[in-house]
Design an enzyme around this catalytic site. Structure first.
Site, PDB file in Angstrom:
ATOM      1  N   TYR A 199      -2.139  -5.401   4.919  1.00 23.03           N
ATOM      2  CA  TYR A 199      -2.968  -6.097   5.892  1.00 23.03           C
ATOM      3  C   TYR A 199      -4.409  -6.236   5.455  1.00 23.03           C
ATOM      4  O   TYR A 199      -5.215  -6.890   6.104  1.00 23.03           O
ATOM      5  CB  TYR A 199      -2.914  -5.385   7.253  1.00 23.03           C
ATOM      6  CG  TYR A 199      -3.290  -3.923   7.198  1.00 23.03           C
ATOM      7  CD1 TYR A 199      -2.297  -2.949   7.146  1.00 23.03           C
ATOM      8  CD2 TYR A 199      -4.609  -3.516   7.181  1.00 23.03           C
ATOM      9  CE1 TYR A 199      -2.631  -1.613   7.063  1.00 23.03           C
ATOM     10  CE2 TYR A 199      -4.947  -2.180   7.095  1.00 23.03           C
ATOM     11  CZ  TYR A 199      -3.955  -1.231   7.038  1.00 23.03           C
ATOM     12  OH  TYR A 199      -4.288   0.088   6.964  1.00 23.03           O
ATOM     13  N   TYR A 200      -4.791  -5.622   4.305  1.00 23.72           N
ATOM     14  CA  TYR A 200      -6.184  -5.726   3.876  1.00 23.72           C
ATOM     15  C   TYR A 200      -6.508  -7.156   3.416  1.00 23.72           C
ATOM     16  O   TYR A 200      -7.598  -7.655   3.655  1.00 23.72           O
ATOM     17  CB  TYR A 200      -6.477  -4.727   2.742  1.00 23.72           C
ATOM     18  CG  TYR A 200      -7.955  -4.615   2.472  1.00 23.72           C
ATOM     19  CD1 TYR A 200      -8.726  -3.700   3.168  1.00 23.72           C
ATOM     20  CD2 TYR A 200      -8.574  -5.453   1.560  1.00 23.72           C
ATOM     21  CE1 TYR A 200     -10.091  -3.620   2.952  1.00 23.72           C
ATOM     22  CE2 TYR A 200      -9.940  -5.372   1.346  1.00 23.72           C
ATOM     23  CZ  TYR A 200     -10.686  -4.456   2.037  1.00 23.72           C
ATOM     24  OH  TYR A 200     -12.031  -4.383   1.820  1.00 23.72           O
TER      25      TYR A 200
END
Length: 244
Positions: A30-31
């Site tokens: 999700y970064y």
């Protein structure tokens, strides 16, 4: 709640930890390759000519007591046990982490950074002091904080997996400028000023909740702040595998 950790030991290890955690953030799905450079915070930092992104070598020197203006604080007190600074970890509500990171609403990251700045202002105004007089009996409010803000986006791994966990390490260095212009050690005593710690945390969350509502999110109050409507307790528990 703001967690507190006093920093001692080798400055290189402190800087390595703060940056290693950011590098680990980049490995999570999700970064999405966002960059979150550490930033200088506080009127004291500005007084020293520090602004924008943190230079790790400068931070390490300052943790040791060597300031950019040439001031040397290493001889103050017992060097072997000298406190380098204090790590104040400010954490977002779990539902905010989920929406901002797992769901990818990057507007919230900007609002979070703003909220940390709000908390930092409270800390600088109400808590940053220097000791004066015989045996440091007198406290002087300086309004001059020197700090570095490291935004992190996940929790330490459990079973090789990391959960979204938006939080910022506000590393407050053990230095401040007295009213007479002298640079000295900084007194940051949350133990005696517990209410002010809660005030800083409340101010950050109040700002964040307002910004979220402006974005169209509904929020509801909880014992320690708020959560976003639509994120269930099951969602929160499923992404909170690390306890403590």
């Amino acid at each position: 709640m703001i967690s507190i950790k006093h920093l001692k030991g080798k400055s290189s290890k402190v800087v390595k930890y703060l940056n290693a955690e950011r590098e680990r953030d980049r490995t999570t799905d999700y970064y999405r390759d966002r960059d979150a450079p550490a930033r200088w915070v506080g009127a004291g930092a500005a007084e020293l000519g520090l602004a924008g992104e943190v230079d790790n070598s400068v931070l390490a020197q300052m943790l040791e007591g060597h300031l950019p203006n040439g001031a040397d604080l290493t001889g103050r007190g017992n060097k072997s046990v000298r406190r380098m600074g204090t790590d104040l970890t400010i954490s977002a509500p779990k539902s905010v982490s989920i929406i901002a990171l797992a769901n990818g609403d990057e507007r919230i990251l900007k609002a979070w950074d703003e909220s940390v700045a709000v908390a930092a202002k409270v800390i600088e105004r109400e808590i940053i002091t220097a000791r004066l007089g015989h045996a440091g009996a007198e406290l002087q409010h300086t309004n001059k904080m020197v700090a570095a803000a490291f935004r992190h986006e996940d929790a330490r791994t459990v079973g090789g997996k990391a959960d979204p966990d938006l939080h910022t390490h506000l590393v407050v260095l053990n230095t401040t400028q007295r009213q007479d212009g002298t640079w000295s050690g900084m007194n940051l005593d949350f133990g005696r000023q517990n209410k002010l710690m809660h005030l800083a945390d409340f101010a950050a969350k109040a700002h964040l909740a307002q910004r979220l509502q402006e974005m169209g999110y509904a929020v509801y109050r909880t014992q320690h702040g708020f959560e976003i409507e639509g994120i269930t307790r099951e969602n929160i528990e499923a992404t909170s595998r690390r306890k403590g």
